[in-house]
Design an enzyme around this catalytic site. Structure first.
Site, PDB file in Angstrom:
ATOM      1  N   GLY A 176      -1.865 -17.248  -6.821  1.00  0.00           N
ATOM      2  CA  GLY A 176      -2.333 -16.237  -7.810  1.00  0.00           C
ATOM      3  C   GLY A 176      -3.676 -15.500  -7.669  1.00  0.00           C
ATOM      4  CG  HIS A 218       0.030 -11.779  -4.494  1.00  0.00           C
ATOM      5  ND1 HIS A 218      -1.159 -11.522  -5.111  1.00  0.00           N
ATOM      6  CD2 HIS A 218       0.144 -12.614  -3.874  1.00  0.00           C
ATOM      7  CE1 HIS A 218      -1.966 -12.300  -4.429  1.00  0.00           C
ATOM      8  NE2 HIS A 218      -1.331 -12.968  -3.700  1.00  0.00           N
ATOM      9  N   GLY A 252       4.256 -12.209   3.180  1.00  0.00           N
ATOM     10  CA  GLY A 252       3.507 -11.068   3.534  1.00  0.00           C
ATOM     11  C   GLY A 252       3.133 -10.861   4.996  1.00  0.00           C
ATOM     12  CD  GLN A 253       3.034  -6.863   9.814  1.00  0.00           C
ATOM     13  OE1 GLN A 253       3.977  -6.338   9.468  1.00  0.00           O
ATOM     14  NE2 GLN A 253       2.199  -6.738  10.850  1.00  0.00           N
TER      15      GLN A 253
HETATM   16  P1  AMP Z   1      -1.619 -15.789  -1.311  1.00  0.00           P
HETATM   17  O1  AMP Z   1      -1.570 -15.774  -2.663  1.00  0.00           O
HETATM   18  O2  AMP Z   1      -3.008 -15.195  -0.685  1.00  0.00           O
HETATM   19  O3  AMP Z   1      -1.320 -17.068  -0.797  1.00  0.00           O
HETATM   20  O4  AMP Z   1      -0.436 -15.086  -0.838  1.00  0.00           O
HETATM   21  C1  AMP Z   1       0.779 -15.093  -1.243  1.00  0.00           C
HETATM   22  C2  AMP Z   1       2.020 -14.183  -0.543  1.00  0.00           C
HETATM   23  O5  AMP Z   1       1.491 -12.675  -0.625  1.00  0.00           O
HETATM   24  C3  AMP Z   1       1.556 -14.459   1.005  1.00  0.00           C
HETATM   25  O6  AMP Z   1       3.059 -14.485   1.667  1.00  0.00           O
HETATM   26  C4  AMP Z   1       0.818 -13.142   1.502  1.00  0.00           C
HETATM   27  O7  AMP Z   1       1.091 -12.885   2.941  1.00  0.00           O
HETATM   28  C5  AMP Z   1       1.206 -12.197   0.529  1.00  0.00           C
HETATM   29  N1  AMP Z   1       0.473 -11.162   0.673  1.00  0.00           N
HETATM   30  C6  AMP Z   1      -1.100 -11.479   0.210  1.00  0.00           C
HETATM   31  N2  AMP Z   1      -1.648 -10.133   0.320  1.00  0.00           N
HETATM   32  C7  AMP Z   1      -0.844  -9.293   0.720  1.00  0.00           C
HETATM   33  C8  AMP Z   1      -0.856  -7.870   0.782  1.00  0.00           C
HETATM   34  N3  AMP Z   1      -1.975  -7.194   0.721  1.00  0.00           N
HETATM   35  N4  AMP Z   1       0.228  -7.101   1.106  1.00  0.00           N
HETATM   36  C9  AMP Z   1       1.587  -7.914   1.223  1.00  0.00           C
HETATM   37  N5  AMP Z   1       1.658  -9.186   1.109  1.00  0.00           N
HETATM   38  C10 AMP Z   1       0.483  -9.906   0.697  1.00  0.00           C
END
Ligand code: AMP
Length: 283
Positions: free
Chosen positions: A31, A37, A148-149
């Protein structure tokens, strides 16, 4: 967008959709959604007939209780962003839905991936990540998982978990989405003060510096200068590392496995991570 709160309900719904030959893309998140995202939602929508997002702040992957407590929650605007992006389904479970009483914890043999970089600074973190992603994949039957990378090591860990557990899911890794000044988008950026936010661009700028010097200076010189630049902006550096694309230590003369630079730095208890591929591996 249909919102499901119960694991059984979304599982039955998706299993039926798969029988009808729908292809399902899944984007797990915690979230506090941002354009990073949403880029994953778009990637899934472009390749699948149904896109599922989950929002669950997973307690088992937080090694720092303060980080968990302060994790931003913005559910109303998250739902609005997902609607706007055309996401089909949102899974919004309680902790009991993800970890019911009968849930059995297992140990994932992640090898070196668990003890380096994020693994070293966040003990137990990747076990928690595997635990929640495997559980989510049991509930959300999907064809493709989108990550995401930005979380480079997490992508490698999940790739390994999929192999270890023989799971029939395809993994797609999407590029990091950045703010105009280069800062990688992150839910944790919301916690930065104006001054900290301005100073946080040092992480991206340092990655660009490393990229510009990788074939010119020694690795030691580059890492020392990189750490100085980040520290000067008030951040505490956990690591600045150069590794090959599988996160193995670099062979000094041979770049056939590519080079990636990874940084983790903290300011005021807010920990930011970023990475950049400097040289692509040779196929
Ligand atoms: P999180 O909500 O931080 O657990 O992230 C959920 C997904 O979004 C994970 O696969 C992250 O790697 C991806 N994600 C987070 N920030 C970015 C970003 N700036 N660019 C691309 N993908 C992202």
């Amino acid at each position: 967008m249909i919102i499901f709160k119960k694991a059984t309900d979304i599982h039955i719904f998706l299993t039926n959709k798969l029988k009808e030959n729908d292809s399902i893309g899944f984007v797990p998140t915690m979230g506090a959604l941002h354009e990073g995202h949403i880029s994953l939602i778009y990637k899934s929508k472009a390749a699948n007939s149904l896109t599922v997002c989950s929002i669950f702040v997973n307690p088992t992957q937080f090694n720092n209780p303060l980080d968990f407590e302060k994790y931003p929650i913005t559910i109303e605007s998250d739902i609005a962003m997902l609607e706007e992006a055309g996401c089909d389904l949102l899974f919004l479970p309680s902790t009991d839905e993800i970890y019911p009483k009968e849930f059995v914890k297992i140990n994932y043999e992640l090898g070196y991936l668990e003890t380096i970089l994020e693994g070293k600074y966040r003990p137990g973190h990747f076990q928690g990540v595997c635990m929640v992603v495997e559980r989510l994949l049991q509930i959300i039957t999907c064809n493709t998982l989108y990550l995401g990378q930005k979380d480079y090591q997490q992508c490698m860990v999940i790739e390994k978990m999929i192999r270890l557990r023989n799971m029939a899911v395809h993994l797609e890794i999407a590029p990091t989405i950045r703010e105009i000044d280069g800062l990688a988008m992150s839910s944790r950026n919301r916690r930065l003060s104006n001054e900290e936010r301005q100073n946080a661009t040092v992480i991206y700028n340092t990655l660009m510096y490393i990229k510009s010097k990788i074939t010119i200076l020694s690795h030691e010189e580059i890492v020392t200068e990189a750490k100085n630049r980040i520290t000067e902006k008030g951040f505490e550096v956990d690591y600045v590392e150069l590794a090959d694309c599988q996160l193995n230590p670099l062979e000094k003369t041979d770049h056939k496995n590519g080079i990636v630079a990874l940084i983790a730095a903290t300011i005021n208890n807010i920990r930011l991570i970023d990475n950049m591929t400097l040289i692509n591996p040779v196929d």
